[in-house]
Design an enzyme around this catalytic site. Structure first.
Site, PDB file in Angstrom:
ATOM      1  N   CYS A 166      98.116 -48.053  22.112  1.00 35.90           N
ATOM      2  CA  CYS A 166      99.871 -48.105  22.102  1.00 35.90           C
ATOM      3  C   CYS A 166     100.399 -46.645  21.662  1.00 35.90           C
ATOM      4  O   CYS A 166     101.849 -46.406  21.427  1.00 35.90           O
ATOM      5  CB  CYS A 166     100.195 -48.948  20.850  1.00 35.90           C
ATOM      6  SG  CYS A 166      99.119 -50.614  20.248  1.00 35.90           S
ATOM      7  N   HIS A 306     106.278 -44.347  14.630  1.00 38.02           N
ATOM      8  CA  HIS A 306     105.738 -45.683  15.654  1.00 38.02           C
ATOM      9  C   HIS A 306     105.933 -46.341  14.345  1.00 38.02           C
ATOM     10  O   HIS A 306     105.616 -48.146  14.590  1.00 38.02           O
ATOM     11  CB  HIS A 306     104.085 -44.946  15.018  1.00 38.02           C
ATOM     12  CG  HIS A 306     103.207 -45.824  15.974  1.00 38.02           C
ATOM     13  ND1 HIS A 306     103.393 -46.246  17.053  1.00 38.02           N
ATOM     14  CD2 HIS A 306     101.920 -46.679  15.342  1.00 38.02           C
ATOM     15  CE1 HIS A 306     102.939 -47.451  17.350  1.00 38.02           C
ATOM     16  NE2 HIS A 306     102.064 -47.254  16.395  1.00 38.02           N
ATOM     17  N   GLU A 317     101.708 -43.846   7.793  1.00 45.86           N
ATOM     18  CA  GLU A 317     101.988 -42.426   8.344  1.00 45.86           C
ATOM     19  C   GLU A 317     103.408 -42.162   7.775  1.00 45.86           C
ATOM     20  O   GLU A 317     103.274 -40.730   8.117  1.00 45.86           O
ATOM     21  CB  GLU A 317     103.810 -43.429  10.261  1.00 45.86           C
ATOM     22  CG  GLU A 317     103.687 -42.523  10.728  1.00 45.86           C
ATOM     23  CD  GLU A 317     104.994 -43.487  11.730  1.00 45.86           C
ATOM     24  OE1 GLU A 317     105.990 -42.840  12.041  1.00 45.86           O
ATOM     25  OE2 GLU A 317     104.600 -44.668  11.943  1.00 45.86           O
ATOM     26  N   LYS A 337     111.371 -50.280  16.660  1.00 41.53           N
ATOM     27  CA  LYS A 337     110.452 -51.247  16.793  1.00 41.53           C
ATOM     28  C   LYS A 337     110.749 -52.931  16.236  1.00 41.53           C
ATOM     29  O   LYS A 337     110.478 -54.053  16.129  1.00 41.53           O
ATOM     30  CB  LYS A 337     108.907 -51.427  16.290  1.00 41.53           C
ATOM     31  CG  LYS A 337     107.938 -50.702  17.247  1.00 41.53           C
ATOM     32  CD  LYS A 337     106.544 -50.367  17.237  1.00 41.53           C
ATOM     33  CE  LYS A 337     105.499 -49.144  17.577  1.00 41.53           C
ATOM     34  NZ  LYS A 337     106.815 -47.677  17.637  1.00 41.53           N
ATOM     35  N   HIS A 342     106.972 -54.399  19.111  1.00 40.86           N
ATOM     36  CA  HIS A 342     106.043 -53.982  19.813  1.00 40.86           C
ATOM     37  C   HIS A 342     105.270 -53.533  20.391  1.00 40.86           C
ATOM     38  O   HIS A 342     104.365 -54.772  21.548  1.00 40.86           O
ATOM     39  CB  HIS A 342     104.493 -53.709  18.351  1.00 40.86           C
ATOM     40  CG  HIS A 342     103.943 -52.338  19.258  1.00 40.86           C
ATOM     41  ND1 HIS A 342     104.483 -51.306  19.222  1.00 40.86           N
ATOM     42  CD2 HIS A 342     102.568 -51.817  18.175  1.00 40.86           C
ATOM     43  CE1 HIS A 342     103.168 -50.636  19.519  1.00 40.86           C
ATOM     44  NE2 HIS A 342     101.951 -50.945  19.054  1.00 40.86           N
ATOM     45  N   PHE A 403      95.269 -47.858  18.524  1.00 42.08           N
ATOM     46  CA  PHE A 403      93.909 -48.439  18.366  1.00 42.08           C
ATOM     47  C   PHE A 403      93.312 -47.404  18.863  1.00 42.08           C
ATOM     48  O   PHE A 403      92.900 -47.200  20.275  1.00 42.08           O
ATOM     49  CB  PHE A 403      93.637 -49.739  19.447  1.00 42.08           C
ATOM     50  CG  PHE A 403      93.981 -50.900  18.576  1.00 42.08           C
ATOM     51  CD1 PHE A 403      94.681 -50.918  16.985  1.00 42.08           C
ATOM     52  CD2 PHE A 403      93.631 -52.667  19.027  1.00 42.08           C
ATOM     53  CE1 PHE A 403      95.152 -52.251  16.703  1.00 42.08           C
ATOM     54  CE2 PHE A 403      94.061 -53.431  18.168  1.00 42.08           C
ATOM     55  CZ  PHE A 403      94.503 -53.291  16.905  1.00 42.08           C
TER      56      PHE A 403
END
Length: 417
Positions: A166, A306, A317, A337, A342, A403
């Protein structure tokens, strides 16, 4: 060492769940449009998650002829459409330019997932005779989008794909930024595309427990920072940016939208899918981007987080943001998002476009759906909730994490000559 060159953004293209072109996307961001809805691509009745942020009203045959469309997986179709818009926006006339100095760096987290699903299903249901589509390989490989963009326009400069889950398209943009400022290219079309709303995509992310399962209240399922968040909402689409060496852009009278001033990449080095609980990689990439740009944290006006609406991801985060910025009443943070879902490998590109929009128009887009902040977010930094915030935005930062622990951060600046 030669002096680094300035890098500007001269065109953008967006294909998103809240707008099928960049102007529509920009307007929808400010209006807080919600891109979520029940899944229409397949029968999701037996799946734990039955909603997603799909494209609306997109028909590839409006952009590609039928024979082309049959040869390309949706992720490549999306890439070609977004790149074409960005190229037109940048007013690029390739016949007047050196095509060996113009290239493409494009990424995807999943690549041709729809094609893979279809071909394996067809084979599994057959008598075992391997009758695969002759375009199977070229439809699924991630680099094919970059290759086809270059083929369409005859671009013979740098050409490759990035994959960092991502964080993919932010990685693509940082690579493009670096190659141009190092003098290795004049113009690079960069970004990412994703088309993972299918049984394989939904089913696999359900298996990891990453997706929201708020089927009875899907309209507010993507709720970053909320104490009741339960996972991300899958989106699809593409984002493209034309990055260009500043003097090259001036010589051809290009429209200059913003300037890219810094990029940073790092790793959590912690877990296969989970983020470091203290946001170590996020902290490192944000700090690296600031150092690269020669900026102090206090100079950043807007941060597009994010923030995917997962329990651990959003919290880690937030810790990283606080570690970088400290008490930061000047910093406005939002999570777009909440509107788009996403987009996996394409998320960073469309969020970079959101940052370009912010510095151009002095608008911080809102986070929607968040009604009760989790305790880990209260009092840390101003969050733009429900309504856009109008304030001078000189510098905007965008975070992307993936990931494998990949982290990437890019910073754009309001353009001044």
């Amino acid at each position: 060492m030669p002096e680094l060159k300035r890098v500007v953004v001269t065109g953008v293209g967006a294909l998103t769940p809240i707008g099928n072109d960049a102007p529509s996307f920009g307007r929808a961001l400010v209006a807080g449009v919600n891109g979520v809805g029940p899944i229409t691509r397949f029968d999701a009745a037996k799946f734990k998650t039955r909603f997603a942020c799909e494209l609306k009203g997109f028909d590839p045959l409006n952009f590609l002829d039928r024979s082309e469309a049959r040869k390309y997986d949706p992720f490549t179709q999306y890439a070609l459409v977004a790149a074409d818009e960005a190229i037109r926006h940048a007013q690029l006339d390739f016949d007047q330019l050196d095509r060996t100095r113009i290239g493409v760096i494009w990424g995807s987290g999943m690549g041709g997932l729809q094609t893979l699903q279809e071909q394996i299903s067809d084979f599994a249901g057959s008598d075992g005779t391997p009758r695969f589509n002759p375009f199977f390989t070229s439809k699924i490989i991630i680099d094919i989008a970059a290759g086809l963009i270059s083929i369409k326009y005859g671009l013979r400069g740098l050409n490759y794909a990035t994959v960092s889950a991502c964080a993919t398209s932010t990685t693509s943009l940082i690579d493009a930024f670096n190659y141009i400022r190092w003098g290795k290219a004049d113009v690079l079309i960069s970004g990412g595309s994703e088309a993972a709303i299918n049984a394989t995509g939904i089913g696999s992310y359900n298996a990891t427990r990453a997706l929201s399962t708020r089927n009875n209240d899907y309209a507010t399922a993507s709720r970053p920072f909320d104490e009741d968040r339960d996972g991300f909402v899958l989106g699809e689409g593409a984002g493209a940016l034309v990055l260009e060496e500043y003097e090259h852009a001036l010589r051809r009278g290009a429209p200059i939208l913003a300037e890219v001033v810094g990029g940073g990449m790092a790793a959590d080095a912690y877990h296969l899918t989970g983020t470091h609980p203290e946001g170590e990689g996020a902290y490192l990439s944000m700090q690296a981007a600031l150092d690269d740009a020669g900026l102090h944290a206090a100079q950043i006006d807007y941060l597009n987080a994010h923030a995917t609406s997962t329990g651990l991801g959003d919290a880690s985060e937030a810790k990283a943001i606080e570690r970088v910025f400290g008490p930061a009443p000047y910093l406005h943070v939002s999570a777009t998002k909440s509107m788009t879902g996403h987009l996996l490998g394409a998320a960073g590109a469309i969020e970079a476009i959101a940052c370009v929009h912010a510095v151009q128009n002095d608008i911080v887009p809102p986070t929607i759906n968040t009604t009760a902040l989790g305790p880990e977010f209260i009092g840390r930094f101003p969050l733009a909730l429900h309504q856009p915030v109008y304030l001078p935005v000189t510098y905007a930062m965008s975070n992307s994490f993936g990931f494998g622990g990949h982290t990437a951060t890019i910073i754009v600046k309001k353009y001044t000559a």
